[in-house]
Motif scaffolding. Structure first.
Motif, short mmCIF file in Angstrom:
data_model
loop_
_atom_site.label_atom_id
_atom_site.label_comp_id
_atom_site.label_asym_id
_atom_site.label_seq_id
_atom_site.Cartn_x
_atom_site.Cartn_y
_atom_site.Cartn_z
N ALA A 1 -3.53 10.99 -11.53
CA ALA A 1 -5.29 10.26 -11.07
C ALA A 1 -4.09 10.57 -9.36
O ALA A 1 -4.70 11.21 -8.98
CB ALA A 1 -5.94 9.05 -11.51
N VAL A 2 -3.51 10.11 -9.07
CA VAL A 2 -3.03 10.32 -7.92
C VAL A 2 -1.70 11.70 -7.55
O VAL A 2 -2.40 12.11 -6.24
CB VAL A 2 -2.05 9.18 -7.70
CG1 VAL A 2 -1.44 9.13 -5.47
CG2 VAL A 2 -2.38 8.07 -7.05
N LEU A 3 -1.66 12.13 -8.54
CA LEU A 3 -0.74 13.29 -8.50
C LEU A 3 -1.79 14.56 -8.07
O LEU A 3 -2.13 15.56 -7.06
CB LEU A 3 0.51 13.60 -9.86
CG LEU A 3 1.42 13.70 -9.59
CD1 LEU A 3 1.50 13.30 -10.78
CD2 LEU A 3 2.47 12.79 -8.16
N ILE A 4 -3.63 13.96 -9.03
CA ILE A 4 -4.15 15.17 -9.10
C ILE A 4 -4.99 14.99 -7.24
O ILE A 4 -5.40 16.28 -6.84
CB ILE A 4 -5.54 14.76 -10.05
CG1 ILE A 4 -4.93 15.42 -10.99
CG2 ILE A 4 -7.11 15.35 -9.52
CD1 ILE A 4 -6.13 14.42 -12.15
N VAL A 5 -5.25 13.72 -6.59
CA VAL A 5 -5.75 14.07 -4.95
C VAL A 5 -4.48 14.52 -4.38
O VAL A 5 -5.32 15.48 -3.44
CB VAL A 5 -5.27 12.22 -5.23
CG1 VAL A 5 -6.51 12.55 -3.79
CG2 VAL A 5 -6.93 11.59 -5.55
N ILE B 1 -2.24 17.16 -4.84
CA ILE B 1 -2.87 18.48 -5.28
C ILE B 1 -3.52 19.22 -5.39
O ILE B 1 -4.02 20.13 -4.15
CB ILE B 1 -2.68 18.59 -6.55
CG1 ILE B 1 -0.66 18.66 -7.47
CG2 ILE B 1 -2.60 20.04 -6.47
CD1 ILE B 1 -0.22 19.82 -6.90
N ASP B 2 -4.78 18.58 -4.80
CA ASP B 2 -6.28 18.12 -4.37
C ASP B 2 -5.97 18.43 -2.60
O ASP B 2 -7.13 19.12 -1.66
CB ASP B 2 -7.61 17.61 -4.90
CG ASP B 2 -8.65 18.15 -4.27
OD1 ASP B 2 -9.01 19.44 -4.53
OD2 ASP B 2 -9.41 17.58 -3.75
N ARG B 3 -5.76 17.54 -2.27
CA ARG B 3 -6.04 16.95 -0.69
C ARG B 3 -4.85 17.53 -0.35
O ARG B 3 -4.86 17.48 1.89
CB ARG B 3 -6.66 15.25 -0.49
CG ARG B 3 -7.69 15.64 -0.90
CD ARG B 3 -8.25 13.64 -0.55
NE ARG B 3 -9.37 13.76 -1.70
CZ ARG B 3 -10.27 12.81 -1.45
NH1 ARG B 3 -9.45 11.45 -0.92
NH2 ARG B 3 -11.02 11.91 -2.05
N VAL C 1 0.91 9.93 1.80
CA VAL C 1 1.55 10.22 1.07
C VAL C 1 1.68 11.68 0.21
O VAL C 1 0.39 12.46 0.71
CB VAL C 1 1.36 9.44 -0.80
CG1 VAL C 1 2.49 9.72 -1.77
CG2 VAL C 1 0.86 7.85 -0.21
N GLU C 2 2.49 12.66 0.35
CA GLU C 2 2.45 13.76 0.08
C GLU C 2 3.15 14.27 -1.73
O GLU C 2 4.46 13.00 -1.65
CB GLU C 2 3.85 14.31 1.01
CG GLU C 2 3.29 14.87 2.26
CD GLU C 2 3.84 15.22 3.28
OE1 GLU C 2 4.81 16.08 2.64
OE2 GLU C 2 3.68 14.76 4.42
N ILE C 3 3.17 14.97 -2.11
CA ILE C 3 3.59 15.06 -3.29
C ILE C 3 4.63 16.10 -3.28
O ILE C 3 4.69 16.89 -2.48
CB ILE C 3 2.85 16.13 -4.82
CG1 ILE C 3 2.34 15.75 -5.82
CG2 ILE C 3 2.57 17.37 -3.88
CD1 ILE C 3 2.15 16.53 -6.96
N LEU D 1 6.29 18.52 -12.61
CA LEU D 1 5.64 17.88 -13.65
C LEU D 1 3.58 17.79 -13.33
O LEU D 1 3.30 17.74 -14.64
CB LEU D 1 5.71 15.66 -13.39
CG LEU D 1 5.71 15.45 -14.40
CD1 LEU D 1 6.84 14.52 -14.48
CD2 LEU D 1 3.81 14.99 -14.02
N PHE D 2 3.20 18.23 -12.71
CA PHE D 2 1.83 18.59 -12.14
C PHE D 2 1.69 19.64 -13.37
O PHE D 2 0.88 19.42 -14.36
CB PHE D 2 1.28 18.52 -11.42
CG PHE D 2 -0.21 18.68 -11.14
CD1 PHE D 2 -1.40 17.56 -11.08
CD2 PHE D 2 -1.03 19.51 -11.02
CE1 PHE D 2 -2.31 17.49 -11.06
CE2 PHE D 2 -2.03 20.25 -11.40
CZ PHE D 2 -3.04 19.02 -10.72
#
Length: 161
Positions: A56-60, A62-64, A110-112, A119-120
């Motif tokens: 769920a955090v990775l989704i955010v 990636i999106d933002r 926080v940055e991916i 992984l995403f």
């Protein structure tokens, strides 16, 4: 405790069974469907070493893009302590990094990481056959229709939430 149910009527008993006419039936069915879908998504993520809360955090991210922790908490429905644990996990796994926010010594964005993006993408590949199995009982066009209806329910045109 008394209720204002008119004499001679019986309140519908809420269940999550098909055909229930209770005003609570929709919510109960959505909850049951959520549990089923969440179990399938967890199955897809397990071999990748993450849980739905991490994804769920990775989704955010990636999106933002880079996102401060308090905004991550709001976007994922987590609390401050919970989001800190999730980001700690993601950092340990090399999937995200915290960076200082210019002009705010206390805030961390926080940055991916590239490994997190990898992984995403792998999670989507892993989930595809599981989702196909999940919607196998639906007819042609119904998975798309269901997604459209749920999108309209989750994001009403008037902006209600």
């Amino acid at each position: 405790m008394t209720t204002d149910v008119p004499r001679g009527t019986t309140a519908s008993r809420a269940t999550d069974r098909p055909g229930d006419t209770s005003p609570f039936a929709l919510g109960l069915l959505l909850r049951k469907a959520h549990w089923r879908v969440a179990a399938v998504m967890a199955e897809a993520l397990r071999p990748l070493g993450i849980e739905l809360r991490h994804f769920a955090v990775l989704i955010v991210l990636i999106d933002r893009g880079s996102t401060v922790q308090r905004d991550l908490a709001m976007a994922t429905g987590s609390d401050k302590a919970g989001i800190m644990r999730i980001v700690d996990d993601l950092e340990r796994k090399g999937l995200a990094v915290r960076k200082p926010v210019p002009g705010d010594r206390r805030a961390r964005a926080v940055e991916i990481t590239p490994q997190g993006v990898e992984l995403f993408d792998a999670a989507h590949v892993a989930a595809e056959p599981l989702v196909e199995r999940l919607v196998a009982e639906l007819g042609p066009g119904e998975p798309e229709r269901l997604k459209d209806l749920l999108t309209r329910l989750a994001y009403p045109a008037g902006g209600e939430e």
